[in-house]
Design an enzyme around this catalytic site. Sequence first.
Site, PDB file in Angstrom:
ATOM      1  N   CYS A   7      36.167  43.736  37.975  1.00  0.00           N
ATOM      2  CA  CYS A   7      35.470  42.899  37.019  1.00  0.00           C
ATOM      3  C   CYS A   7      34.622  41.914  37.822  1.00  0.00           C
ATOM      4  O   CYS A   7      34.519  42.054  39.039  1.00  0.00           O
ATOM      5  CB  CYS A   7      36.484  42.173  36.128  1.00  0.00           C
ATOM      6  SG  CYS A   7      35.766  41.589  34.580  1.00  0.00           S
ATOM      7  N   CYS A  79      34.175  45.636  32.881  1.00  0.00           N
ATOM      8  CA  CYS A  79      33.083  44.867  32.275  1.00  0.00           C
ATOM      9  C   CYS A  79      31.766  45.465  32.752  1.00  0.00           C
ATOM     10  O   CYS A  79      31.696  46.073  33.817  1.00  0.00           O
ATOM     11  CB  CYS A  79      33.175  43.388  32.608  1.00  0.00           C
ATOM     12  SG  CYS A  79      32.863  42.969  34.327  1.00  0.00           S
ATOM     13  N   CYS A  86      28.766  47.365  41.043  1.00  0.00           N
ATOM     14  CA  CYS A  86      29.451  48.403  41.820  1.00  0.00           C
ATOM     15  C   CYS A  86      29.299  49.742  41.122  1.00  0.00           C
ATOM     16  O   CYS A  86      30.283  50.300  40.620  1.00  0.00           O
ATOM     17  CB  CYS A  86      30.933  48.084  41.978  1.00  0.00           C
ATOM     18  SG  CYS A  86      31.293  46.657  42.968  1.00  0.00           S
TER      19      CYS A  86
END
Length: 136
Positions: A7, A79, A86
């Site tokens: 996240c 998220c 990434c």
Amino acid sequence: MRVLFLCVGNSARSQMAEAILEHRGGERFDVESAGTNATAVNPLTVAVLAEIGIDWSGARSKPVTEFLGQSFDLVITVCDEAREACPVFPGATRQLHWSFRDPAAVVSPTEARLAAFRAVRDEIDRAIRTLVASDR
């Protein structure tokens, strides 16, 4: 199975996912979580996990750089911002994306904020239960 949840802040959603998979998956899973911009574990995360019997009071927020160079069977972004930051995690055999709203973004009195954290916790719990059941 080695799993990494990603996240942005590693303060709520990825922490909940790590805690719940550890709790539901037991020894079949080696679980970590990290943030692209790690901050601190949100106290409401700890509170809503305690409500379902998970003591997460000793958790710490970890930067994703702590896990670079390590191998994971599964990397799950929780998220949209982490997915963008990434898009590919080196060392991941498989990647998934689960989009959960940010409960920490709710700016309301404490009870409404707790309700937001509970709702996201329950969504994550359902996703984790499905993951655990599919890995049998």
